[in-house]
Design a protein around this motif. Structure first.
Motif, PDB file in Angstrom:
ATOM      1  N   GLY A   4     -60.095 -30.361 -38.015  1.00  0.00           N
ATOM      2  CA  GLY A   4     -59.820 -31.444 -38.955  1.00  0.00           C
ATOM      3  C   GLY A   4     -58.388 -31.930 -38.876  1.00  0.00           C
ATOM      4  O   GLY A   4     -58.124 -33.136 -38.878  1.00  0.00           O
ATOM      5  N   ALA A   5     -57.442 -30.996 -38.784  1.00  0.00           N
ATOM      6  CA  ALA A   5     -56.024 -31.363 -38.694  1.00  0.00           C
ATOM      7  C   ALA A   5     -55.741 -32.100 -37.394  1.00  0.00           C
ATOM      8  O   ALA A   5     -54.966 -33.064 -37.356  1.00  0.00           O
ATOM      9  CB  ALA A   5     -55.158 -30.126 -38.814  1.00  0.00           C
ATOM     10  N   ALA A   6     -56.368 -31.654 -36.304  1.00  0.00           N
ATOM     11  CA  ALA A   6     -56.154 -32.302 -35.017  1.00  0.00           C
ATOM     12  C   ALA A   6     -56.696 -33.723 -35.023  1.00  0.00           C
ATOM     13  O   ALA A   6     -56.051 -34.661 -34.517  1.00  0.00           O
ATOM     14  CB  ALA A   6     -56.822 -31.477 -33.910  1.00  0.00           C
ATOM     15  N   THR A   7     -57.873 -33.909 -35.598  1.00  0.00           N
ATOM     16  CA  THR A   7     -58.460 -35.250 -35.681  1.00  0.00           C
ATOM     17  C   THR A   7     -57.580 -36.172 -36.513  1.00  0.00           C
ATOM     18  O   THR A   7     -57.327 -37.329 -36.138  1.00  0.00           O
ATOM     19  CB  THR A   7     -59.864 -35.173 -36.294  1.00  0.00           C
ATOM     20  N   ALA A   8     -57.076 -35.674 -37.633  1.00  0.00           N
ATOM     21  CA  ALA A   8     -56.231 -36.484 -38.510  1.00  0.00           C
ATOM     22  C   ALA A   8     -54.902 -36.823 -37.839  1.00  0.00           C
ATOM     23  O   ALA A   8     -54.410 -37.957 -37.954  1.00  0.00           O
ATOM     24  CB  ALA A   8     -55.994 -35.746 -39.820  1.00  0.00           C
ATOM     25  N   LEU A   9     -54.307 -35.863 -37.125  1.00  0.00           N
ATOM     26  CA  LEU A   9     -53.009 -36.108 -36.483  1.00  0.00           C
ATOM     27  C   LEU A   9     -53.147 -37.137 -35.367  1.00  0.00           C
ATOM     28  O   LEU A   9     -52.318 -38.047 -35.239  1.00  0.00           O
ATOM     29  CB  LEU A   9     -52.440 -34.797 -35.944  1.00  0.00           C
ATOM     30  N   ALA A  10     -54.185 -37.014 -34.555  1.00  0.00           N
ATOM     31  CA  ALA A  10     -54.396 -37.981 -33.485  1.00  0.00           C
ATOM     32  C   ALA A  10     -54.630 -39.377 -34.057  1.00  0.00           C
ATOM     33  O   ALA A  10     -54.094 -40.369 -33.549  1.00  0.00           O
ATOM     34  CB  ALA A  10     -55.574 -37.545 -32.616  1.00  0.00           C
ATOM     35  N   ALA A  11     -55.417 -39.463 -35.123  1.00  0.00           N
ATOM     36  CA  ALA A  11     -55.683 -40.759 -35.744  1.00  0.00           C
ATOM     37  C   ALA A  11     -54.415 -41.363 -36.338  1.00  0.00           C
ATOM     38  O   ALA A  11     -54.184 -42.575 -36.242  1.00  0.00           O
ATOM     39  CB  ALA A  11     -56.750 -40.610 -36.825  1.00  0.00           C
ATOM     40  N   ALA A  12     -53.567 -40.527 -36.930  1.00  0.00           N
ATOM     41  CA  ALA A  12     -52.314 -41.017 -37.506  1.00  0.00           C
ATOM     42  C   ALA A  12     -51.397 -41.576 -36.423  1.00  0.00           C
ATOM     43  O   ALA A  12     -50.765 -42.625 -36.600  1.00  0.00           O
ATOM     44  CB  ALA A  12     -51.618 -39.893 -38.263  1.00  0.00           C
ATOM     45  N   GLY A  13     -51.325 -40.883 -35.295  1.00  0.00           N
ATOM     46  CA  GLY A  13     -50.503 -41.373 -34.200  1.00  0.00           C
ATOM     47  C   GLY A  13     -50.992 -42.712 -33.682  1.00  0.00           C
ATOM     48  O   GLY A  13     -50.186 -43.635 -33.438  1.00  0.00           O
ATOM     49  N   ARG A  14     -52.290 -42.841 -33.520  1.00  0.00           N
ATOM     50  CA  ARG A  14     -52.842 -44.110 -33.032  1.00  0.00           C
ATOM     51  C   ARG A  14     -52.599 -45.227 -34.045  1.00  0.00           C
ATOM     52  O   ARG A  14     -52.322 -46.372 -33.663  1.00  0.00           O
ATOM     53  CB  ARG A  14     -54.342 -43.953 -32.746  1.00  0.00           C
ATOM     54  N   ARG A  15     -52.690 -44.900 -35.340  1.00  0.00           N
ATOM     55  CA  ARG A  15     -52.438 -45.907 -36.382  1.00  0.00           C
ATOM     56  C   ARG A  15     -51.002 -46.413 -36.320  1.00  0.00           C
ATOM     57  O   ARG A  15     -50.753 -47.622 -36.397  1.00  0.00           O
ATOM     58  CB  ARG A  15     -52.730 -45.303 -37.751  1.00  0.00           C
ATOM     59  N   LEU A  16     -50.057 -45.510 -36.169  1.00  0.00           N
ATOM     60  CA  LEU A  16     -48.650 -45.906 -36.114  1.00  0.00           C
ATOM     61  C   LEU A  16     -48.359 -46.718 -34.858  1.00  0.00           C
ATOM     62  O   LEU A  16     -47.597 -47.690 -34.887  1.00  0.00           O
ATOM     63  CB  LEU A  16     -47.763 -44.667 -36.174  1.00  0.00           C
ATOM     64  N   ALA A  17     -48.973 -46.330 -33.747  1.00  0.00           N
ATOM     65  CA  ALA A  17     -48.779 -47.083 -32.511  1.00  0.00           C
ATOM     66  C   ALA A  17     -49.381 -48.480 -32.627  1.00  0.00           C
ATOM     67  O   ALA A  17     -48.773 -49.476 -32.206  1.00  0.00           O
ATOM     68  CB  ALA A  17     -49.402 -46.328 -31.342  1.00  0.00           C
ATOM     69  N   ALA A  18     -50.577 -48.581 -33.216  1.00  0.00           N
ATOM     70  CA  ALA A  18     -51.227 -49.878 -33.384  1.00  0.00           C
ATOM     71  C   ALA A  18     -50.422 -50.800 -34.290  1.00  0.00           C
ATOM     72  O   ALA A  18     -50.470 -52.026 -34.135  1.00  0.00           O
ATOM     73  CB  ALA A  18     -52.638 -49.693 -33.949  1.00  0.00           C
ATOM     74  N   ALA A  19     -49.655 -50.211 -35.213  1.00  0.00           N
ATOM     75  CA  ALA A  19     -48.806 -51.002 -36.110  1.00  0.00           C
ATOM     76  C   ALA A  19     -47.498 -51.427 -35.439  1.00  0.00           C
ATOM     77  O   ALA A  19     -46.677 -52.097 -36.068  1.00  0.00           O
ATOM     78  CB  ALA A  19     -48.511 -50.203 -37.375  1.00  0.00           C
ATOM     79  N   GLY A  20     -47.296 -51.034 -34.193  1.00  0.00           N
ATOM     80  CA  GLY A  20     -46.095 -51.416 -33.464  1.00  0.00           C
ATOM     81  C   GLY A  20     -44.875 -50.585 -33.788  1.00  0.00           C
ATOM     82  O   GLY A  20     -43.746 -50.992 -33.505  1.00  0.00           O
ATOM     83  N   LEU A  21     -45.082 -49.394 -34.346  1.00  0.00           N
ATOM     84  CA  LEU A  21     -43.953 -48.564 -34.773  1.00  0.00           C
ATOM     85  C   LEU A  21     -43.579 -47.494 -33.749  1.00  0.00           C
ATOM     86  O   LEU A  21     -42.687 -46.696 -34.009  1.00  0.00           O
ATOM     87  CB  LEU A  21     -44.280 -47.896 -36.120  1.00  0.00           C
ATOM     88  N   SER A  22     -44.253 -47.492 -32.609  1.00  0.00           N
ATOM     89  CA  SER A  22     -44.000 -46.462 -31.600  1.00  0.00           C
ATOM     90  C   SER A  22     -44.006 -47.086 -30.208  1.00  0.00           C
ATOM     91  O   SER A  22     -44.970 -46.939 -29.460  1.00  0.00           O
ATOM     92  CB  SER A  22     -45.070 -45.363 -31.697  1.00  0.00           C
ATOM     93  N   PRO A  23     -42.922 -47.786 -29.839  1.00  0.00           N
ATOM     94  CA  PRO A  23     -42.907 -48.457 -28.535  1.00  0.00           C
ATOM     95  C   PRO A  23     -42.946 -47.472 -27.373  1.00  0.00           C
ATOM     96  O   PRO A  23     -42.359 -46.392 -27.421  1.00  0.00           O
ATOM     97  CB  PRO A  23     -41.579 -49.228 -28.558  1.00  0.00           C
ATOM     98  N   GLY A  24     -43.668 -47.851 -26.318  1.00  0.00           N
ATOM     99  CA  GLY A  24     -43.737 -47.006 -25.121  1.00  0.00           C
ATOM    100  C   GLY A  24     -44.319 -45.643 -25.430  1.00  0.00           C
ATOM    101  O   GLY A  24     -45.333 -45.511 -26.103  1.00  0.00           O
ATOM    102  N   SER A  25     -43.643 -44.612 -24.907  1.00  0.00           N
ATOM    103  CA  SER A  25     -44.081 -43.234 -25.172  1.00  0.00           C
ATOM    104  C   SER A  25     -43.208 -42.572 -26.229  1.00  0.00           C
ATOM    105  O   SER A  25     -43.163 -41.343 -26.324  1.00  0.00           O
ATOM    106  CB  SER A  25     -44.044 -42.413 -23.873  1.00  0.00           C
ATOM    107  N   SER A  26     -42.520 -43.391 -27.032  1.00  0.00           N
ATOM    108  CA  SER A  26     -41.623 -42.841 -28.045  1.00  0.00           C
ATOM    109  C   SER A  26     -42.407 -42.398 -29.272  1.00  0.00           C
ATOM    110  O   SER A  26     -43.564 -42.758 -29.465  1.00  0.00           O
ATOM    111  CB  SER A  26     -40.578 -43.885 -28.452  1.00  0.00           C
TER     112      SER A  26
END
Length: 208
Positions: A4-26
């Motif tokens: 559950g924690a792994a699924t939530a963490l991966a989803a959170a990362g993708r959400r932040l990237a989709a919002a443009g808050l994580s350029p490149g591999s940063s």
């Protein structure tokens, strides 16, 4: 590994990237689990995070499974050691937060005025940590000495840092930190900027 924690963490990362808050591999995230920690891997874009692609760490922060963790792991572990209430850490290089982190503020202990109720409620006082090389023990030590109750901070010439009592709270704080930084640039007076010195540039490895 906590599925559950792994699924939530991966989803959170993708959400932040989709919002443009994580350029490149940063950007990197982590979460505390009963058995240790889960962290995003080094050199991977948050856009592509999957639960199986996370780094698994034990209670001492030692890498146990999955790809190598983010090089900012010492920063994350310093924040967890500082407060048992911290359940998750989000570190981003979002544009407006980085821009504010390059300025020389009147008060490094609180760099963002209380523009909105949401900024006050989600962030509180936002200090600016002095510059230290990314991934360094120096940076981790600075973060580990943040004042009690600090939920968010800026890293000079580097980026944004947010924590929370849950992963969702840490993500909310990271998003609010970027929005408050954007408001500050729109509303606040101009301030001197602080470029990296030649010595600071020289100690950074080239990436090819």
């Amino acid at each position: 590994m906590s599925t559950g924690a792994a699924t939530a963490l991966a989803a959170a990362g993708r959400r932040l990237a989709a919002a443009g808050l994580s350029p490149g591999s940063s950007g990197n995230l982590s979460v505390r689990t009963p058995d240790g920690y889960l962290a995003t891997p080094t050199g991977h874009s948050l856009h592509d995070l999957t639960p199986a692609g996370l780094s698994v760490l034990d209670l001492d922060g030692e890498h146990r499974a999955g790809p190598a963790p983010t090089k900012e792991l010492p920063l994350h572990l310093g924040l967890y050691a500082r407060s048992p209430q911290v359940a998750a850490v989000v570190h981003l290089h979002s544009v407006h937060a980085v821009a504010v982190a390059c300025r020389v503020p009147p008060d490094p202990a609180d760099v963002l005025p209380p523009y909105t109720p949401y900024g006050v409620m989600l962030l509180g006082r936002v200090p600016l940590l002095p510059y230290a090389p990314p991934g360094s023990r120096t940076l981790a030590g600075l973060a580990g000495r943040l004042p009690p109750g600090t939920r968010a901070a800026l890293l000079a010439n580097h980026g944004a840092l947010a924590t929370g009592g849950s992963l969702e709270r840490a993500v909310e704080a990271a998003v609010e930190l970027e929005e408050t930084a954007r408001l500050h640039l729109l509303l606040g007076p101009a301030a001197p900027v602080r470029p990296l010195t030649p010595a600071q540039c020289a100690e950074l490895p080239a990436r090819t």
